[in-house]
Design an enzyme around this catalytic site. Structure first.
Site: not given
Ligand code: RBF
Ligand code: MG
Length: 181
Positions: A39, A41, A119
């Protein structure tokens, strides 16, 4: 709490689309390493994102590289260093495309984060990371609240289901028409 059923409107409803852009910052590094679901962020830089219910959302996103000098940065809570490459290692193909995405807003109850985080999992196979790049995105709808899990595998299974739901919704014409960023 068990996973509630996702309601899928025929087209995005108020307050969507929510369009914004944020810088990709360093996270805990868990997404790639522990879950196998990387992911990006991003900074919580918009009041409306703070006002949204915590949970999982879907939409479109695009990566904008930054014309800056490569640097290195230490992760918080660990000794590992990350390369802030501003997206410059990505292929032209990755930079000129709008991708489907799923977004998690909240405290990651499974990991008991102390800080609210945002995220984005960009639905694409990338060969490199892109810390420091700008992610432009629009949010088009909500999937479910954040849940806690007894195992990591159960969390991974639910995230994969979110990805499948997002892909299915975003393939509808009424959502596809928003994939210009
Ligand atoms: N973390 C949770 O603790 N509970 C969740 O229900 C949850 N759902 C997520 C759904 C998606 C689509 C994504 C991308 C992440 C989700 N996470 C959730 C966050 C996950 O714990 C986090 O990505 C990793 O810990 C890496 O920071
Ligand atoms: Mg991450």
């Amino acid at each position: 709490m068990t996973r509630p059923e996702t309601v899928i409107p025929d087209s995005p409803q108020e307050p969507y689309p929510i369009t914004s852009q944020s810088e990709v910052i360093s996270g805990f590094g868990r997404g790639s390493a522990e879950l196998g679901i990387p992911t990006a962020n991003i900074e919580l830089n918009l009041e409306i994102l703070n006002e949204l219910e915590t949970g999982i959302y879907y939409g479109w996103c695009k990566i904008l590289p930054q014309d800056k000098q490569l640097t290195y940065q230490k992760r918080t809570n660990s000794d590992t260093e990350i390369e802030i490459n501003y997206g410059k290692n990505l292929s032209p193909q990755d930079l000129n495309q709008v991708f489907p995405m799923v977004m998690s807003i909240g405290w990651n109850p499974f990991y008991e984060n102390k800080q609210k985080s945002i995220e984005i999992h960009v639905i694409n196979k990338f060969l490199c990371d892109f810390y420091g790049a700008t992610l432009k995105y629009n949010i088009l709808g909500y999937i479910r609240p954040e849940l806690n899990y007894t195992t990591k595998e159960a969390l991974i299974e639910d995230i994969n289901l979110d990805i499948e739901i997002a892909k299915k919704i975003l393939a509808k014409d009424s959502y596809l028409q928003y994939n210009q960023l």
